[in-house]
Motif scaffolding. Sequence first.
Motif, PDB file in Angstrom:
ATOM      1  N   THR A 176       0.842  -1.188   0.000  1.00  0.00           N
ATOM      2  CA  THR A 176       0.000   0.000   0.000  1.00  0.00           C
ATOM      3  C   THR A 176       0.878   1.240   0.000  1.00  0.00           C
ATOM      4  O   THR A 176       2.099   1.163   0.160  1.00  0.00           O
ATOM      5  CB  THR A 176      -0.940   0.002   1.218  1.00  0.00           C
ATOM      6  N   GLU A 177       0.245   2.363  -0.222  1.00  0.00           N
ATOM      7  CA  GLU A 177       0.975   3.619  -0.235  1.00  0.00           C
ATOM      8  C   GLU A 177       0.806   4.324   1.102  1.00  0.00           C
ATOM      9  O   GLU A 177      -0.238   4.187   1.770  1.00  0.00           O
ATOM     10  CB  GLU A 177       0.458   4.507  -1.368  1.00  0.00           C
ATOM     11  N   LYS A 225      -2.583   5.450   3.198  1.00  0.00           N
ATOM     12  CA  LYS A 225      -3.777   4.651   2.897  1.00  0.00           C
ATOM     13  C   LYS A 225      -4.230   3.849   4.124  1.00  0.00           C
ATOM     14  O   LYS A 225      -3.501   3.673   5.105  1.00  0.00           O
ATOM     15  CB  LYS A 225      -3.477   3.673   1.747  1.00  0.00           C
ATOM     16  N   TYR A 226      -5.441   3.312   4.001  1.00  0.00           N
ATOM     17  CA  TYR A 226      -6.048   2.486   5.046  1.00  0.00           C
ATOM     18  C   TYR A 226      -5.963   1.023   4.636  1.00  0.00           C
ATOM     19  O   TYR A 226      -6.171   0.688   3.467  1.00  0.00           O
ATOM     20  CB  TYR A 226      -7.513   2.920   5.193  1.00  0.00           C
ATOM     21  N   GLN A 279      -5.024   2.835   9.986  1.00  0.00           N
ATOM     22  CA  GLN A 279      -5.360   4.058   9.265  1.00  0.00           C
ATOM     23  C   GLN A 279      -4.088   4.843   8.967  1.00  0.00           C
ATOM     24  O   GLN A 279      -3.093   4.745   9.690  1.00  0.00           O
ATOM     25  CB  GLN A 279      -6.291   4.927  10.120  1.00  0.00           C
ATOM     26  N   ARG A 280      -4.135   5.633   7.898  1.00  0.00           N
ATOM     27  CA  ARG A 280      -3.047   6.570   7.565  1.00  0.00           C
ATOM     28  C   ARG A 280      -1.691   5.878   7.702  1.00  0.00           C
ATOM     29  O   ARG A 280      -0.827   6.291   8.474  1.00  0.00           O
ATOM     30  CB  ARG A 280      -3.103   7.803   8.460  1.00  0.00           C
TER      31      ARG A 280
END
Lengths: 117, 112
Positions: A13-14, A17-18, A80-81
Amino acid sequence: GAGVSQTPSNKVTEKGKYVELRCDPISGHTALYWYRQSLGQGPEFLIYFQGTGAADDSGLPNDRFFAVRPEGSVSTLKIQRTERGDSAVYLCASSLMASGGLTDTQYFGPGTRLTVL
Amino acid sequence: QKEVEQDPGPLSVPEGAIVSLNCTYSNSAFQYFMWYRQYSRKGPELLMYTYSSGNKEDGRFTAQVDKSSKYISLFIRDSQPSDSATYLCAMRRAGGSEKLVFGKGMKLTVNP
């Protein structure tokens, strides 16, 4: 019988992102644990469920991390984040019951390898 | 100081050697002691489980716990190439809901 299963096996993931990581414990196991294993380190405790409730969440690093187990079986770890420092293998374990004896043996799943770019 | 200390190695031995793996710990409340084996890209697999002090033997594996010294060991006799893996010591306090506290893990290679 079937062991602990975790999905996905890999997640890329980047940053920001969640993500959600899923754990299916051994059938009938009431206790469920999440650990995080960074490269070259042993697993570190995150959170423990007895049934549906989180009995000990002292290992969660900050409020970006959250886990649920709504029906006392499958659990989802939510981040999250995401940050690059969250990159690690997330391990789930389950045990038959939290009685303090041999039935407390924790059986681990294969883990989800999370990479945050 | 971490609660559980384990030399991360790596350790390389010839097939048939006796292997000794060790951990020390600082928390005297630990009562249950475990050794897990972890193959590359797999989850930890329980090898040995010991309560309090003493020895436990299972086939080629012997676990020892010395609570007075806060020291635990795992011995592997007649080591095999299939024993090549990372070995993690783990321990927890008494009580049903206690988390495991792990060492860093020792990477072992047994050469044929």
